[in-house]
Enzyme design. Sequence first.
Site, PDB file in Angstrom:
ATOM      1  N   ARG A   1       2.201  -6.488   9.357  1.00 30.83           N
ATOM      2  CA  ARG A   1       1.344  -5.396   9.845  1.00 30.83           C
ATOM      3  C   ARG A   1       1.687  -5.019  11.281  1.00 30.83           C
ATOM      4  NH1 ARG A   1      -4.461  -7.422   7.314  1.00 30.83           N
ATOM      5  NH2 ARG A   1      -4.324  -6.270   5.347  1.00 30.83           N
TER       6      ARG A   1
ATOM      7  N   HIS B   1      -1.914  -5.332   1.561  1.00 27.81           N
ATOM      8  CA  HIS B   1      -3.186  -6.031   1.345  1.00 27.81           C
ATOM      9  C   HIS B   1      -2.869  -7.447   0.896  1.00 27.81           C
ATOM     10  CE1 HIS B   1      -7.156  -7.116  -0.207  1.00 27.81           C
ATOM     11  NE2 HIS B   1      -6.507  -7.613  -1.251  1.00 27.81           N
TER      12      HIS B   1
ATOM     13  N   ARG C   1      -1.552 -14.445   4.288  1.00 27.58           N
ATOM     14  CA  ARG C   1      -2.344 -13.794   5.344  1.00 27.58           C
ATOM     15  C   ARG C   1      -1.655 -13.957   6.707  1.00 27.58           C
ATOM     16  NH1 ARG C   1      -6.905 -10.354   4.338  1.00 27.58           N
ATOM     17  NH2 ARG C   1      -7.760 -11.000   6.331  1.00 27.58           N
TER      18      ARG C   1
ATOM     19  N   LYS D   1       0.839  -1.202   0.000  1.00 34.88           N
ATOM     20  CA  LYS D   1       0.000   0.000   0.000  1.00 34.88           C
ATOM     21  C   LYS D   1       0.881   1.262   0.000  1.00 34.88           C
ATOM     22  CE  LYS D   1      -3.893  -2.241   2.425  1.00 34.88           C
ATOM     23  NZ  LYS D   1      -4.779  -2.151   3.627  1.00 34.88           N
TER      24      LYS D   1
END
Length: 165
Positions: free
Chosen positions: A107, A124, A90, A10
Amino acid sequence: MLEQTLILIKPDGLTKSLTGNILTRLSETKLEIIGAKMVRVSRELAVEHYGALKDEAFFEELISYIMGDYHKKKVMALVYGGEDAIQKVRAICGKTNPEEADSVSIRGAYGRITTKGVYENVIHASANEEDAEREIKLWFTPEDIIEDIYSTNKNEKNIKIKEWA
Ligand code: UDP
Ligand code: MG
């Protein structure tokens, strides 16, 4: 299961010069990169990508964020493929909320929550197979991807250019 997944670095990830770090973390999955490009995100693309969230209070802020209104106006889009690609990516990304994400996840290590409450979580990754197919077809043309992952039609105007079926 052999899967593909869409990854976006991002605008905050690019502005913070995290591209190399993120790609290094993703390489731990031993998945293969089968597509990669830089994208200037239009409002139309942003709204389509996050369409399922259109009723959320943070939707407009999210659209501004992914378009790069607060950072560099670009994202790096990647398709990774391999065994259990969706879940592997993920897992290494960590939870959506960077405060709740494991601190060694991407993250958890690099994300933050803005004063407006948006999770700036630097990456993402597609959540499931259905999302992955929709998102990959949205961000990439068949020619952008080095493997034949979904069926294509011949384009009558130019037989060398395919389009998604
Ligand atoms: N997001 C946010 N606040 C929320 C939920 C989501 O700012 O309460 C943002 C965040 O950047 C997230 C994106 O919206 O990555 C998409 O949300 P989703 O629930 O699909 O999470 P993801 O699949 O990215 O983990
Ligand atoms: Mg999602």
